[in-house]
Design a protein around this motif. Structure first.
Motif, PDB file in Angstrom:
ATOM      1  N   SER A   1       0.880  -1.159   0.000  1.00  0.00           N
ATOM      2  CA  SER A   1       0.000   0.000   0.000  1.00  0.00           C
ATOM      3  C   SER A   1       0.923   1.215   0.000  1.00  0.00           C
ATOM      4  N   GLY A   2       0.815   2.031  -1.010  1.00  0.00           N
ATOM      5  CA  GLY A   2       1.748   3.135  -1.172  1.00  0.00           C
ATOM      6  C   GLY A   2       1.362   4.361  -0.367  1.00  0.00           C
ATOM      7  N   THR A   3       2.066   5.453  -0.630  1.00  0.00           N
ATOM      8  CA  THR A   3       1.857   6.678   0.132  1.00  0.00           C
ATOM      9  C   THR A   3       0.502   7.307  -0.138  1.00  0.00           C
ATOM     10  N   SER A   4      -0.164   6.929  -1.239  1.00  0.00           N
ATOM     11  CA  SER A   4      -1.505   7.458  -1.502  1.00  0.00           C
ATOM     12  C   SER A   4      -2.570   6.754  -0.667  1.00  0.00           C
ATOM     13  N   VAL A   5      -2.258   5.584  -0.118  1.00  0.00           N
ATOM     14  CA  VAL A   5      -3.195   4.784   0.678  1.00  0.00           C
ATOM     15  C   VAL A   5      -4.503   4.578  -0.091  1.00  0.00           C
ATOM     16  N   ASP A   6      -4.394   4.368  -1.404  1.00  0.00           N
ATOM     17  CA  ASP A   6      -5.607   4.228  -2.209  1.00  0.00           C
ATOM     18  C   ASP A   6      -6.056   2.785  -2.349  1.00  0.00           C
ATOM     19  N   GLY A   7      -5.360   1.855  -1.735  1.00  0.00           N
ATOM     20  CA  GLY A   7      -5.735   0.452  -1.776  1.00  0.00           C
ATOM     21  C   GLY A   7      -4.517  -0.418  -1.553  1.00  0.00           C
ATOM     22  N   ILE A   8      -4.752  -1.716  -1.372  1.00  0.00           N
ATOM     23  CA  ILE A   8      -3.655  -2.676  -1.207  1.00  0.00           C
ATOM     24  C   ILE A   8      -3.455  -3.357  -2.558  1.00  0.00           C
ATOM     25  N   ASP A   9      -2.312  -3.094  -3.178  1.00  0.00           N
ATOM     26  CA  ASP A   9      -1.998  -3.684  -4.472  1.00  0.00           C
ATOM     27  C   ASP A   9      -1.423  -5.079  -4.268  1.00  0.00           C
ATOM     28  N   THR A  10      -1.907  -6.030  -5.066  1.00  0.00           N
ATOM     29  CA  THR A  10      -1.405  -7.399  -5.021  1.00  0.00           C
ATOM     30  C   THR A  10      -0.905  -7.785  -6.405  1.00  0.00           C
ATOM     31  N   ALA A  11       0.155  -8.572  -6.442  1.00  0.00           N
ATOM     32  CA  ALA A  11       0.676  -9.059  -7.719  1.00  0.00           C
ATOM     33  C   ALA A  11       1.223 -10.463  -7.521  1.00  0.00           C
ATOM     34  N   ILE A  12       0.833 -11.356  -8.389  1.00  0.00           N
ATOM     35  CA  ILE A  12       1.417 -12.692  -8.436  1.00  0.00           C
ATOM     36  C   ILE A  12       2.346 -12.716  -9.639  1.00  0.00           C
ATOM     37  N   ALA A  13       3.594 -13.079  -9.409  1.00  0.00           N
ATOM     38  CA  ALA A  13       4.601 -12.988 -10.458  1.00  0.00           C
ATOM     39  C   ALA A  13       5.482 -14.226 -10.484  1.00  0.00           C
ATOM     40  N   SER A  14       6.052 -14.449 -11.645  1.00  0.00           N
ATOM     41  CA  SER A  14       7.017 -15.530 -11.837  1.00  0.00           C
ATOM     42  C   SER A  14       8.371 -14.920 -12.168  1.00  0.00           C
ATOM     43  N   PHE A  15       9.421 -15.546 -11.640  1.00  0.00           N
ATOM     44  CA  PHE A  15      10.773 -15.051 -11.905  1.00  0.00           C
ATOM     45  C   PHE A  15      11.660 -16.149 -12.475  1.00  0.00           C
ATOM     46  N   ASP A  16      11.037 -17.080 -13.192  1.00  0.00           N
ATOM     47  CA  ASP A  16      11.786 -18.084 -13.951  1.00  0.00           C
ATOM     48  C   ASP A  16      12.138 -17.454 -15.289  1.00  0.00           C
TER      49      ASP A  16
ATOM     50  N   GLU B   1       7.776 -11.879 -14.862  1.00  0.00           N
ATOM     51  CA  GLU B   1       6.484 -11.881 -15.554  1.00  0.00           C
ATOM     52  C   GLU B   1       5.356 -11.705 -14.545  1.00  0.00           C
ATOM     53  N   LEU B   2       4.490 -10.744 -14.818  1.00  0.00           N
ATOM     54  CA  LEU B   2       3.308 -10.536 -13.985  1.00  0.00           C
ATOM     55  C   LEU B   2       2.224 -11.511 -14.414  1.00  0.00           C
ATOM     56  N   ILE B   3       1.762 -12.344 -13.461  1.00  0.00           N
ATOM     57  CA  ILE B   3       0.730 -13.330 -13.744  1.00  0.00           C
ATOM     58  C   ILE B   3      -0.662 -12.780 -13.434  1.00  0.00           C
TER      59      ILE B   3
ATOM     60  N   ALA C   1      -4.191 -10.767   0.254  1.00  0.00           N
ATOM     61  CA  ALA C   1      -3.473 -11.899  -0.333  1.00  0.00           C
ATOM     62  C   ALA C   1      -4.422 -13.059  -0.593  1.00  0.00           C
ATOM     63  N   GLN C   2      -5.285 -13.351   0.373  1.00  0.00           N
ATOM     64  CA  GLN C   2      -6.232 -14.453   0.216  1.00  0.00           C
ATOM     65  C   GLN C   2      -7.208 -14.188  -0.921  1.00  0.00           C
ATOM     66  N   ARG C   3      -7.646 -12.934  -1.059  1.00  0.00           N
ATOM     67  CA  ARG C   3      -8.564 -12.593  -2.149  1.00  0.00           C
ATOM     68  C   ARG C   3      -7.865 -12.692  -3.499  1.00  0.00           C
ATOM     69  N   ALA C   4      -6.593 -12.302  -3.557  1.00  0.00           N
ATOM     70  CA  ALA C   4      -5.837 -12.417  -4.811  1.00  0.00           C
ATOM     71  C   ALA C   4      -5.686 -13.878  -5.217  1.00  0.00           C
ATOM     72  N   LEU C   5      -5.420 -14.752  -4.253  1.00  0.00           N
ATOM     73  CA  LEU C   5      -5.313 -16.180  -4.560  1.00  0.00           C
ATOM     74  C   LEU C   5      -6.637 -16.705  -5.102  1.00  0.00           C
ATOM     75  N   ALA C   6      -7.733 -16.347  -4.437  1.00  0.00           N
ATOM     76  CA  ALA C   6      -9.047 -16.830  -4.876  1.00  0.00           C
ATOM     77  C   ALA C   6      -9.412 -16.288  -6.256  1.00  0.00           C
ATOM     78  N   ASP C   7      -9.186 -14.995  -6.458  1.00  0.00           N
ATOM     79  CA  ASP C   7      -9.582 -14.375  -7.721  1.00  0.00           C
ATOM     80  C   ASP C   7      -8.727 -14.829  -8.902  1.00  0.00           C
ATOM     81  N   SER C   8      -7.499 -15.261  -8.624  1.00  0.00           N
ATOM     82  CA  SER C   8      -6.604 -15.726  -9.691  1.00  0.00           C
ATOM     83  C   SER C   8      -6.655 -17.229  -9.887  1.00  0.00           C
ATOM     84  N   GLY C   9      -7.364 -17.918  -8.993  1.00  0.00           N
ATOM     85  CA  GLY C   9      -7.418 -19.371  -9.071  1.00  0.00           C
ATOM     86  C   GLY C   9      -6.107 -20.030  -8.687  1.00  0.00           C
ATOM     87  N   THR C  10      -5.352 -19.377  -7.825  1.00  0.00           N
ATOM     88  CA  THR C  10      -4.058 -19.898  -7.388  1.00  0.00           C
ATOM     89  C   THR C  10      -4.187 -20.484  -5.991  1.00  0.00           C
ATOM     90  N   GLN C  11      -3.569 -21.626  -5.764  1.00  0.00           N
ATOM     91  CA  GLN C  11      -3.575 -22.235  -4.442  1.00  0.00           C
ATOM     92  C   GLN C  11      -2.400 -21.715  -3.628  1.00  0.00           C
TER      93      GLN C  11
END
Length: 371
Positions: A8-23, A27-29, A74-84
């Motif tokens: 959550s940045g200095t704007s406090v406009d929300g909690i940003d979530t990102a699932i990424a791969s570094f192989d 890459e942003l998933i 984090a839990q919502r990002a997992l659910a919304d992305s279909g990631t376990q």
């Protein structure tokens, strides 16, 4: 090898979530922003705007509440992305910055968001508290993402700059050499330039009831007050050489009010604040890397078309564009960056760049909290 980044940045406009791969190349998933609980957001904005007296109980409770909010995101990002959860190697959590004072006899930076709470509620290993090791090594603890910017966006054909337009603006300078010598990041530099959205958001909220100025419409309804702009730009911080960093605890409404004569029209102040962001960014870029050919912008300010137009007008010698032009969602570069920092920490690799932060050397950043 998936990682989940939270910020959550200095704007406090929300909690940003990102699932990424570094192989291979980062890459942003998946990326999504989740809203703060309104009362908690209001409190965080207030604490970031002005000095406030907090008891130890207040700080401890906020730490856990923010950690719980991050865990839920984090839990919502997992659910919304279909990631376990078992697919995520680690969560990289930045937390919420309340104070950033990387100078003086006892420099410090304070981010809240208890990583123990995140690990316990998600069942995923957490890497957190990235900034303080760099500060302990004599650095500013910011910006922390220029190495990722270099990996994603440097070019051997032109000098580039990556511009993050959050509450505060920061630049990553990527000269041609940064791409030509990819293993040597000493050519990469970066620093904060001053306000981006933070002051505009706060002034807009006060006078319109809206938390941000959509497309810069409020600013465009006024005129730049050149006298006020000169007073704002006269702030001594702007003249400091890099490395440099700042936050909402310095550029807040109280600071702005100290510069006002008292008879200004609100929309004129908003227009002037937009120009303050554009001017301070352009002046800093010209001074630090005058042959910049391309400015690649990310962060929430990319969506402020008036701000992007002002930047393009101030930098006619540069192409000013969104990171979307390079296939990277501008809203999730920072969250992806903290996923990347978690990956670096678990690989035993330094996450800071001394050429950026001013630290005495490269350091492995953050603490690891087991699931």
């Amino acid at each position: 090898m998936l990682y989940l980044g939270l910020i959550s940045g200095t704007s406090v406009d929300g909690i940003d979530t990102a699932i990424a791969s570094f192989d291979g190349k980062p890459e942003l998933i998946f990326g999504r922003t989740y809203a703060w609980q309104p009362q908690l957001k209001e409190r965080l904005v207030t604490l970031g705007q002005q000095s406030a007296t907090l008891t130890l109980d207040d700080i401890a409770e906020l730490d856990v509440r923010i950690g719980a909010a991050f865990a839920e995101a984090a839990q919502r990002a997992l659910a919304d992305s279909g990631t376990q959860a078992k697919q995520i190697t680690a969560i990289g959590s930045h937390g919420q910055t309340l104070r950033h004072r990387p100078h003086g006899e006892f420099p410090y930076t304070l981010q809240l968001g208890d990583p123990n709470t995140i690990a316990e509620r998600t069942g995923i290993r957490v890497v957190a508290d990235f900034r303080r090791r760099d500060v302990a090594a004599g650095g500013h603890g910011a910006p922390l993402l220029p190495a990722l910017h270099a990996a994603l966006l440097s070019s051997p054909d032109e000098d580039r700059a990556v511009l993050n337009l959050g509450g505060i603006a920061n630049l990553t300078l990527l000269p041609k050499q940064a791409a030509q010598a990819a293993a040597d990041r000493s050519h990469v530099r970066g620093f904060d330039t001053g306000p981006a959205n933070g002051l505009m958001d706060a002034w807009c909220l006060r006078h319109t009831g809206h938390g941000f100025d959509r497309d810069g419409a409020f600013a465009l309804s006024g005129r730049v007050d050149e006298v006020l702009l000169a007073r704002l730009l006269d702030e001594s911080w702007f003249a400091l050489p890099p490395p440099k960093s700042t936050g909402r605890d310095q550029f807040h409404l109280g600071w702005l009010e100290s510069k006002l004569a008292g008879n200004e029209i609100p929309q004129d102040v908003q227009s002037t604040l937009l120009m303050l962001s554009a001017r301070s960014i352009a002046d800093a870029l010209r001074a630090a890397q005058p042959r910049t050919a391309r400015v690649i912008a990310c962060g929430g300010g990319v969506h402020n078309t008036a701000l992007m137009s002002a930047l393009a007008a101030m930098l006619p010698e540069c192409i000013v564009e969104s990171s979307a032009a390079h296939g990277i969602d501008p809203d999730f570069v920072e969250a992806m960056g903290f996923a990347w920092l978690a990956h670096a920490t678990l690989q035993g690799l330094p996450g800071n760049l001394p050429s950026v932060s001013g630290a005495s050397g490269p350091r492995i950043l953050g603490g690891i909290y087991s699931a």
